[in-house]
Design a protein around this motif. Structure first.
Motif, mmCIF file in Angstrom:
data_model
loop_
_atom_site.group_PDB
_atom_site.id
_atom_site.type_symbol
_atom_site.label_atom_id
_atom_site.label_comp_id
_atom_site.label_asym_id
_atom_site.label_seq_id
_atom_site.Cartn_x
_atom_site.Cartn_y
_atom_site.Cartn_z
ATOM 1 N N HIS A 99 0.843 -1.194 0.000
ATOM 2 C CA HIS A 99 0.000 0.000 0.000
ATOM 3 C C HIS A 99 0.881 1.248 0.000
ATOM 4 O O HIS A 99 1.946 1.264 0.594
ATOM 5 N N ALA A 100 0.416 2.284 -0.672
ATOM 6 C CA ALA A 100 1.199 3.506 -0.829
ATOM 7 C C ALA A 100 1.412 4.250 0.490
ATOM 8 O O ALA A 100 2.450 4.892 0.678
ATOM 9 N N THR A 101 0.451 4.159 1.388
ATOM 10 C CA THR A 101 0.570 4.872 2.664
ATOM 11 C C THR A 101 0.142 3.951 3.806
ATOM 12 O O THR A 101 -0.601 2.993 3.585
ATOM 13 N N PRO A 102 0.592 4.250 5.023
ATOM 14 C CA PRO A 102 0.125 3.467 6.172
ATOM 15 C C PRO A 102 -1.386 3.531 6.342
ATOM 16 O O PRO A 102 -2.009 2.559 6.755
ATOM 17 N N GLU A 103 -1.986 4.673 6.013
ATOM 18 C CA GLU A 103 -3.433 4.817 6.131
ATOM 19 C C GLU A 103 -4.163 3.821 5.227
ATOM 20 O O GLU A 103 -5.183 3.254 5.629
ATOM 21 N N LEU A 104 -3.648 3.602 4.023
ATOM 22 C CA LEU A 104 -4.262 2.633 3.114
ATOM 23 C C LEU A 104 -4.080 1.207 3.632
ATOM 24 O O LEU A 104 -4.968 0.375 3.483
ATOM 25 N N LYS A 127 -3.264 4.691 13.302
ATOM 26 C CA LYS A 127 -2.060 5.308 12.731
ATOM 27 C C LYS A 127 -1.123 5.696 13.863
ATOM 28 O O LYS A 127 0.093 5.455 13.788
ATOM 29 N N ASP A 131 2.589 4.143 14.496
ATOM 30 C CA ASP A 131 3.755 5.005 14.663
ATOM 31 C C ASP A 131 4.459 4.734 15.992
ATOM 32 O O ASP A 131 5.695 4.666 16.048
#
Length: 165
Positions: A99-104, A127, A131
């Motif tokens: 996934h492109a971002t941790p959110e995705l 998130k 982190d």
């Protein structure tokens, strides 16, 4: 709450290891990918994980199962090697999707584990959790993977995973 066998099968499904093959011999190993209906149950060797979630005793017919809710059930899920292994396999599936971002990645984990996207506050908490785990594990070569594993374990420990609304 899901029955004990359905909880185990859900864990195997989320790990991507559930064997949906029908028929065949029973298996004696809890870590087997076969559906729980194919687990061999001995009266003298009950499976503790299933017993904890009210699996019936095999010596008698049970028309209606009881359903207990105990703190030890939550602790067993958090500390079970079977569930931890499931979380590791689940996180590997999430990470493999790149996934492109941790959110995705978090949204994908929610979709797979709970069948819904996270709410905005849930996404923010997860998130922050991810982190914090990365900071705790900083310096370890597989810190991102371990952090995602802990996030997946947290999702599997939610009541929403084993309770149907």
């Amino acid at each position: 709450r899901l029955e004990a066998e359905a909880i185990r099968d859900s864990l195997l499904q989320i790990a991507g290891t559930l064997n949906r093959e029908l028929h065949g011999p029973s298996v004696a190993d809890l870590s087997s990918p076969r559906r729980s209906v194919y687990l061999r149950v001995k009266r003298s060797e009950l499976i503790p994980f299933l017993t904890m979630f009210d699996a019936p005793e095999p010596t008698q017919s049970v028309g209606d199962r009881g359903s207990t809710t105990l703190p030890t059930q939550a602790l067993a899920v958090m500390n079970s090697l079977f569930v931890r292994d499931t979380a590791a396999r689940f996180s590997a599936r999430i990470l493999a999707a790149k996934h492109a971002t941790p959110e995705l990645a978090i949204a994908s984990a929610y979709e797979q584990a709970l069948g819904r996207p996270p709410t905005t506050p849930e996404a923010a908490r997860m998130k922050a959790f991810l982190d914090a785990q990365r900071q705790l594990l900083a310096g370890k070569p597989d810190a991102p993977a371990q952090a995602m594993r802990e996030l997946c374990l947290a999702l599997l420990c939610l009541n929403e995973f084993i309770y149907v609304d």
